[in-house]
Design a protein around this motif. Structure first.
Motif, short mmCIF file in Angstrom:
data_model
loop_
_atom_site.label_atom_id
_atom_site.label_comp_id
_atom_site.label_asym_id
_atom_site.label_seq_id
_atom_site.Cartn_x
_atom_site.Cartn_y
_atom_site.Cartn_z
N ILE A 77 0.95 -1.23 -0.11
CA ILE A 77 -0.08 -0.08 -0.01
C ILE A 77 0.63 1.29 -0.14
O ILE A 77 0.73 2.23 -0.78
CB ILE A 77 -1.06 -0.04 1.22
N SER A 78 2.01 1.23 0.69
CA SER A 78 2.79 2.30 0.74
C SER A 78 3.60 2.88 -0.60
O SER A 78 3.84 4.08 -0.46
CB SER A 78 3.79 2.02 1.95
N VAL A 79 3.44 1.81 -1.50
CA VAL A 79 4.19 2.45 -2.71
C VAL A 79 3.22 2.13 -3.98
O VAL A 79 3.56 2.83 -5.07
CB VAL A 79 5.43 1.35 -3.04
N LYS A 80 1.81 1.87 -3.73
CA LYS A 80 1.02 1.91 -4.93
C LYS A 80 0.82 3.08 -5.44
O LYS A 80 0.64 4.13 -4.50
CB LYS A 80 -0.29 1.03 -4.39
N GLY A 81 1.03 3.27 -6.81
CA GLY A 81 0.60 4.59 -7.46
C GLY A 81 1.90 5.33 -7.60
O GLY A 81 1.95 6.09 -8.70
N ARG A 82 2.90 4.84 -7.01
CA ARG A 82 4.43 5.75 -7.08
C ARG A 82 5.40 4.57 -7.52
O ARG A 82 6.33 4.98 -8.61
CB ARG A 82 4.99 6.08 -5.74
N PHE A 83 5.11 3.34 -7.43
CA PHE A 83 6.20 2.34 -8.13
C PHE A 83 5.57 1.34 -9.04
O PHE A 83 4.39 0.94 -8.98
CB PHE A 83 6.96 1.52 -6.89
N THR A 84 6.60 0.88 -9.95
CA THR A 84 6.07 -0.15 -10.88
C THR A 84 6.91 -1.04 -10.98
O THR A 84 8.34 -0.79 -11.36
CB THR A 84 5.71 0.64 -12.43
N ILE A 85 6.45 -2.30 -11.00
CA ILE A 85 7.19 -3.49 -11.31
C ILE A 85 7.12 -4.05 -12.65
O ILE A 85 5.93 -4.00 -13.15
CB ILE A 85 6.96 -4.78 -10.10
N SER A 86 8.28 -4.34 -13.38
CA SER A 86 8.19 -5.22 -14.72
C SER A 86 9.03 -6.19 -14.80
O SER A 86 10.13 -5.94 -14.23
CB SER A 86 7.99 -4.01 -15.66
N ARG A 87 9.07 -6.88 -15.99
CA ARG A 87 10.19 -7.92 -16.18
C ARG A 87 10.09 -7.85 -17.73
O ARG A 87 9.40 -7.81 -18.43
CB ARG A 87 9.76 -9.14 -15.50
#
Length: 122
Positions: A62-72
């Protein structure tokens, strides 16, 4: 020998951005979920984000949702964490991890990277 090697950490001002990379070697992880965790001084290591084997499903704290994006990128055996709008409380050592499973949850950690330091100044 399996290795997860993180890179891209550093010092950034609050509001800035960083992109972390995690390069895997020793075997392919295209059939495994991958994730990022972080550990601040004196605190436990906590979950940040995870991505399924295909890249189609992601989960975030919740603390990073909307600010961080994970991808591969399975062709490169590499996982990324794009971090934006960084806050001082995001400062921590960030660890890459692989899961034994293919889905994001439950995340059953199998391998850890050595970590990369992220410091956000106010």
């Amino acid at each position: 020998q399996v290795q997860l090697v993180e890179s891209g950490g550093g010092l950034v001002q609050a509001g800035g951005s960083l992109r972390l990379s995690c390069a895997a070697s020793g075997r392919t992880f295209s059939n495994n979920a991958m994730g990022w965790f972080r550990q601040a001084p004196g605190k436990e290591r906590v979950f940040v984000a995870a991505v399924s084997w295909s890249g189609r499903t992601t989960e975030y704290a919740i603390s990073v949702k909307g600010r961080f994006t994970i991808s591969r990128d399975n062709a490169k055996n590499t996982v990324y964490l794009q971090m934006s709008s960084l806050k001082p409380e995001d400062s921590a050592v960030y660890y890459c991890a692989s899961s034994r499973g293919v889905t994001t949850m439950p995340f059953e950690t199998e391998y850890w990277g050595q970590g990369t330091q992220v410091t956000v100044s106010s």
